[in-house]
Design a protein around this motif. Structure first.
Motif, short mmCIF file in Angstrom:
data_model
loop_
_atom_site.label_atom_id
_atom_site.label_comp_id
_atom_site.label_asym_id
_atom_site.label_seq_id
_atom_site.Cartn_x
_atom_site.Cartn_y
_atom_site.Cartn_z
N ALA A 67 -12.43 0.13 3.03
CA ALA A 67 -13.50 1.06 2.67
C ALA A 67 -14.53 1.13 3.78
O ALA A 67 -14.97 2.22 4.19
CB ALA A 67 -14.15 0.65 1.35
N ARG B 206 -11.79 6.10 -4.02
CA ARG B 206 -12.18 4.68 -4.02
C ARG B 206 -12.50 4.21 -5.43
O ARG B 206 -12.12 3.09 -5.82
CB ARG B 206 -13.37 4.48 -3.08
CG ARG B 206 -13.01 4.68 -1.60
CD ARG B 206 -14.15 4.25 -0.69
NE ARG B 206 -15.32 5.10 -0.84
CZ ARG B 206 -15.57 6.16 -0.08
NH1 ARG B 206 -14.72 6.53 0.87
NH2 ARG B 206 -16.67 6.88 -0.26
N LEU C 141 0.83 -1.20 0.00
CA LEU C 141 0.00 0.00 0.00
C LEU C 141 0.86 1.25 0.00
O LEU C 141 2.00 1.24 0.48
CB LEU C 141 -0.91 0.04 1.24
CG LEU C 141 -1.93 -1.07 1.43
CD1 LEU C 141 -2.77 -0.77 2.67
CD2 LEU C 141 -2.81 -1.21 0.21
N HIS D 70 -8.23 1.52 -1.65
CA HIS D 70 -9.01 0.62 -0.80
C HIS D 70 -9.93 1.40 0.13
O HIS D 70 -11.04 0.96 0.43
CB HIS D 70 -8.07 -0.25 0.04
CG HIS D 70 -7.37 -1.31 -0.74
ND1 HIS D 70 -8.04 -2.27 -1.47
CD2 HIS D 70 -6.05 -1.58 -0.90
CE1 HIS D 70 -7.17 -3.08 -2.04
NE2 HIS D 70 -5.95 -2.68 -1.71
N SER E 207 -3.93 3.09 -0.81
CA SER E 207 -4.13 2.58 -2.17
C SER E 207 -3.06 1.55 -2.52
O SER E 207 -1.91 1.65 -2.08
CB SER E 207 -4.04 3.74 -3.17
OG SER E 207 -4.04 3.28 -4.50
N PRO E 208 -3.42 0.54 -3.35
CA PRO E 208 -2.37 -0.28 -3.95
C PRO E 208 -1.41 0.62 -4.74
O PRO E 208 -1.82 1.65 -5.30
CB PRO E 208 -3.14 -1.21 -4.88
CG PRO E 208 -4.55 -1.18 -4.42
CD PRO E 208 -4.77 0.18 -3.82
N ARG F 188 -6.33 -7.62 5.38
CA ARG F 188 -7.53 -7.76 4.56
C ARG F 188 -7.93 -6.36 4.09
O ARG F 188 -8.88 -5.76 4.58
CB ARG F 188 -8.65 -8.43 5.37
CG ARG F 188 -8.36 -9.85 5.81
CD ARG F 188 -8.37 -10.83 4.64
NE ARG F 188 -9.68 -10.82 3.97
CZ ARG F 188 -10.71 -11.57 4.35
NH1 ARG F 188 -10.59 -12.40 5.38
NH2 ARG F 188 -11.85 -11.51 3.70
N TYR F 189 -7.17 -5.84 3.13
CA TYR F 189 -7.32 -4.43 2.77
C TYR F 189 -8.61 -4.13 2.03
O TYR F 189 -9.00 -2.97 1.94
CB TYR F 189 -6.10 -3.99 1.96
CG TYR F 189 -4.80 -4.15 2.71
CD1 TYR F 189 -4.69 -3.79 4.05
CD2 TYR F 189 -3.68 -4.71 2.08
CE1 TYR F 189 -3.49 -3.96 4.74
CE2 TYR F 189 -2.48 -4.87 2.77
CZ TYR F 189 -2.40 -4.51 4.10
OH TYR F 189 -1.23 -4.69 4.78
N GLU F 190 -9.28 -5.17 1.53
CA GLU F 190 -10.58 -4.94 0.92
C GLU F 190 -11.61 -4.46 1.95
O GLU F 190 -12.67 -3.95 1.58
CB GLU F 190 -11.07 -6.21 0.22
CG GLU F 190 -11.57 -7.31 1.14
CD GLU F 190 -10.46 -8.17 1.74
OE1 GLU F 190 -10.79 -9.15 2.44
OE2 GLU F 190 -9.27 -7.85 1.50
N ARG F 191 -11.27 -4.58 3.23
CA ARG F 191 -12.17 -4.12 4.28
C ARG F 191 -11.96 -2.65 4.64
O ARG F 191 -12.69 -2.10 5.47
CB ARG F 191 -12.00 -4.96 5.54
CG ARG F 191 -12.36 -6.43 5.37
CD ARG F 191 -12.08 -7.19 6.64
NE ARG F 191 -12.44 -8.60 6.52
CZ ARG F 191 -12.17 -9.52 7.46
NH1 ARG F 191 -11.55 -9.15 8.57
NH2 ARG F 191 -12.53 -10.78 7.29
#
Length: 296
Positions: A211, A238, A159, A243, A258-259, A206-209
């Motif tokens: 947001a 976003r 990130l 993320h 962010s990635p 768990r970076y999708e979390r």
């Protein structure tokens, strides 16, 4: 000394969470012979308006942390890269720098330096910028009785920090005045839940979390009136691949995680969102700082 910028809150972690960023203020202090006033040189951010006398925040923090009058005048050289009144920890960096100068010049053993850090937190009024600026990384701060404690969260992997800085100053005092004294129970419950999600997102990577974890109802809804385009900028980040995104501290800057591949795109998207509301801004893609304040 080198003091990093910080972003705080990260959404629901109000006055608790903070993260150190690879953007730095440098402070050099040396002892002058004889008597007379301190000499202050300032370059970079705020050079055109920051006081060059005892009203300067670094000097005020030095005096308060030291607790007694230093026996010689000092020469201060400051190179500021952290923007003022943007929610990136400029006042915390100044107070920490002054406190650490007091620790160093009083020849206090490093085992007692946390006392000076605690003094900087008291001056700041909240620890979420000073603690990560001193220790580096992503920190949470809390008190047990009167004792200030902190913990570190796991380092993010893959990130980057994306900061978009509007040409709009929001003093912390003004941003705090718009907050209510009480909040609805539902908002308190939602904040606790979001903070739990945010902490586990970092710990479990768990970076999708992020947001959901960076969603906030405690302070951002009240501060949006001070920052035109705030929510539009967060949504734009976003949509561009970040993320999660949140107001940085009390603003006006916004912050996204962010990635690496999407970081520049997220910064540009936030800048365009502010531009649509008539605000110029600039975006920075930054690494995280894990060294914290350095005293050489």
């Amino acid at each position: 000394m080198r003091i990093p910028a910080t972003t705080s809150n990260l959404g629901p972690g109000f006055d608790v969470l903070g993260m150190a960023l690879a953007l730095y203020n440098d402070i050099e202090v040396s002892v002058l012979p004889g008597k007379g006033p301190d000499q202050v040189e300032i370059a970079g951010e705020g050079a055109d308006r920051l006081p060059r006398d005892g009203r300067n925040l670094v000097l005020r923090a030095f005096r308060e942390a030291l607790g007694w009058k230093f026996h010689h005048p000092l020469r201060w050289r400051m190179k500021n890269r952290i923007p003022l009144c943007r929610g990136l920890g400029s006042s915390g960096a100044a107070r920490l720098g002054g406190a650490l100068a007091a620790a160093a010049l009083s020849r206090t053993g490093k085992d007692r330096w946390p006392d000076f850090v605690a003094a900087a937190c008291r001056m700041e009024g909240h620890p979420d910028n000073v603690m990560p600026a001193f220790f580096g990384g992503l920190c949470g701060s809390y008190r047990v009785d009167r004792e200030l404690r902190f913990f570190r969260l796991r380092r993010p992997v893959g990130l980057r920090a994306v900061v978009c800085i509007p040409e709009l100053e929001v003093p912390t005092e003004k941003a705090r005045r718009v907050l209510p004294k009480t909040v609805p129970l539902a908002d308190a419950v939602r904040t606790a839940a979001r903070l739990a999600v945010l902490v586990t997102a970092f710990e479990q990577r768990r970076y999708e979390r992020l947001a959901a974890g960076m969603d906030d109802v405690l302070h951002q809804p009240y501060r949006k009136r001070l920052i035109p385009g705030l929510y539009e900028a967060l949504s734009a980040a976003r949509r561009a691949g970040a993320h999660g995104a949140a107001l940085s501290g009390s603003g006006s800057a916004v912050f996204a995680l962010s990635p690496t591949a999407a970081a520049a795109r997220a910064g540009a998207a936030m800048a365009r969102a502010f531009a649509r509301r008539g605000l110029r801004s600039r975006s920075l893609v930054l690494d995280f700082d894990y060294r914290g304040a350095e005293v050489r």
